[in-house]
Scaffold this motif. Structure first.
Motif, mmCIF file in Angstrom:
data_model
loop_
_atom_site.group_PDB
_atom_site.id
_atom_site.type_symbol
_atom_site.label_atom_id
_atom_site.label_comp_id
_atom_site.label_asym_id
_atom_site.label_seq_id
_atom_site.Cartn_x
_atom_site.Cartn_y
_atom_site.Cartn_z
ATOM 1 N N GLN A 221 1.039 -1.411 0.260
ATOM 2 C CA GLN A 221 -0.301 -0.180 -0.010
ATOM 3 C C GLN A 221 0.840 1.304 0.092
ATOM 4 N N LEU A 222 2.242 0.947 0.360
ATOM 5 C CA LEU A 222 3.375 2.173 0.595
ATOM 6 C C LEU A 222 3.071 3.023 1.405
ATOM 7 N N GLU A 223 1.675 2.691 2.750
ATOM 8 C CA GLU A 223 1.873 3.896 3.019
ATOM 9 C C GLU A 223 2.951 3.895 4.057
ATOM 10 N N CYS A 224 3.842 3.043 4.199
ATOM 11 C CA CYS A 224 5.457 3.001 5.139
ATOM 12 C C CYS A 224 6.446 4.244 4.704
ATOM 13 N N GLU A 225 6.336 4.066 3.415
ATOM 14 C CA GLU A 225 6.828 4.959 2.579
ATOM 15 C C GLU A 225 6.299 6.453 3.298
ATOM 16 N N ALA A 226 4.861 6.920 2.478
ATOM 17 C CA ALA A 226 4.176 8.431 2.857
ATOM 18 C C ALA A 226 4.789 8.272 4.362
ATOM 19 N N VAL A 227 4.464 7.610 5.567
ATOM 20 C CA VAL A 227 4.553 8.010 7.130
ATOM 21 C C VAL A 227 6.096 7.998 7.526
ATOM 22 N N CYS A 228 7.016 7.529 6.492
ATOM 23 C CA CYS A 228 8.316 8.322 6.808
ATOM 24 C C CYS A 228 9.366 8.742 7.240
ATOM 25 N N PRO A 229 9.487 9.235 8.298
ATOM 26 C CA PRO A 229 10.189 10.709 8.423
ATOM 27 C C PRO A 229 11.666 11.214 7.439
ATOM 28 N N GLN A 230 11.957 10.101 7.647
ATOM 29 C CA GLN A 230 13.181 9.941 6.605
ATOM 30 C C GLN A 230 12.969 9.570 4.965
ATOM 31 N N GLN A 231 11.429 9.756 4.779
ATOM 32 C CA GLN A 231 11.254 9.528 3.783
ATOM 33 C C GLN A 231 12.379 8.703 2.776
ATOM 34 N N ILE A 232 12.589 7.537 3.464
ATOM 35 C CA ILE A 232 13.066 6.355 2.662
ATOM 36 C C ILE A 232 12.363 5.511 1.640
ATOM 37 N N SER A 233 12.858 5.323 0.465
ATOM 38 C CA SER A 233 11.803 4.680 -0.830
ATOM 39 C C SER A 233 11.095 3.270 -0.296
ATOM 40 N N ALA A 234 10.278 3.385 -0.655
ATOM 41 C CA ALA A 234 9.495 1.039 -0.407
ATOM 42 C C ALA A 234 10.563 0.871 -1.490
ATOM 43 N N ASP A 235 11.039 1.324 -2.815
ATOM 44 C CA ASP A 235 11.558 0.980 -3.826
ATOM 45 C C ASP A 235 12.538 -0.249 -2.628
ATOM 46 N N TRP A 236 13.113 -0.154 -1.551
ATOM 47 C CA TRP A 236 14.375 -0.784 -1.046
ATOM 48 C C TRP A 236 13.694 -2.452 -0.493
ATOM 49 N N ILE A 237 12.116 -2.620 -0.236
ATOM 50 C CA ILE A 237 11.429 -3.511 -0.177
ATOM 51 C C ILE A 237 11.639 -4.537 -1.150
ATOM 52 N N SER A 238 11.396 -4.361 -2.447
ATOM 53 C CA SER A 238 11.842 -5.017 -3.621
ATOM 54 C C SER A 238 13.381 -5.494 -3.428
#
Length: 246
Positions: A221-238
């Motif tokens: 859902q990419l909510e993790c990326e949206a709320v990360c205060p350091q703006q770490i990309s969800a691409d790293w999950i892949s």
């Protein structure tokens, strides 16, 4: 610009994990708009203590947005509505005069409640411990240029090293997944020469520990990326999933 405003804090209050919890509302009238949300809680606690009541329990440390100690839901959003902002850097001026702020603790099975807005996040420490150590020479001081790291490689590794372990990504995920947290920790070392000897073992161990701790799978859902205060990309999950297959 407004110098003062009034807000209502609707707080989750629960004295212990085995006790029932409830919401409790407190009105702060004409307080400085430059107060951070944590400073507003400090002000409220001073008043509660003066009145002989139990203060609100919440976690904090540096209050500079870099330690990851603070963190709770603000109106249902981890760290509140502003992007790339920890709750300690969220100021009252970001809200309308007369606003009601609903404050709740992280909601995840792997984060058991301690009291009020504070939760137990030692599961994140166990995830890191599962990653083990890095093999490095010991004894005399290493040659400063002994391990060459390219500029792009260093920049990419630093992007993930900025994770402060606050747990916002987990609290915002519908499955309470720790995928972004684990991916960031793996990608930090996995891109540097110091992390290569244990790279495969680390990837397997940390992902196994993630399951053992009760964290869910990635919901995409990419909510993790949206709320990360350091703006770490969800691409790293892949990237993490590719490591598991390596």
């Amino acid at each position: 610009m407004r110098s003062t405003l009034s807000i209502t804090l609707r707080l989750w209050r629960q004295v212990a994990p085995d006790q029932p919890g409830h919401f409790e509302s407190h009105r702060l009238e004409q307080v400085s708009a430059d107060l951070s949300l944590l400073e507003a809680l400090d002000l409220l606690n001073e008043r509660l203590i003066a009145a002989g009541e139990r203060p609100v329990h919440f976690e904090h440390d540096c209050r500079e947005g870099i330690c990851g100690s603070c963190g709770f839901l603000v109106n249902g959003q981890a760290h509140g509505p502003r992007p790339a902002t920890t709750v300690c850097q969220l100021y009252l001026r970001h809200f309308a005069d007369g606003a009601t702020l609903v404050l709740e603790p992280w909601r995840a099975a792997a984060f058991p409640l301690i009291q009020d807005l504070a939760v137990e996040r030692s599961a994140l420490d166990r995830l890191i411990a599962a990653g083990g150590y890095c093999s490095v020479p010991i004894g005399s001081a290493p040659e400063a240029n002994g391990l060459l790291v390219g500029r792009d490689q260093a920049r990419s590794a630093f992007e993930t090293a900025t994770c402060i372990g606050c747990g916002a990504c987990i609290a915002s995920c519908r499955n309470a997944s720790a995928s972004l947290f684990v991916a960031a920790k793996l990608a930090h070392l996995g891109q540097l020469p110091q992390g290569q000897p244990e790279r495969a073992r680390r990837a397997a161990a940390m992902q196994e520990q993630m399951v053992a701790e009760g964290f869910g799978s990635c919901s995409s859902q990419l909510e993790c990326e949206a709320v990360c205060p350091q703006q770490i990309s969800a691409d790293w999950i892949s990237w993490m999933h590719r490591e598991a297959r390596a």
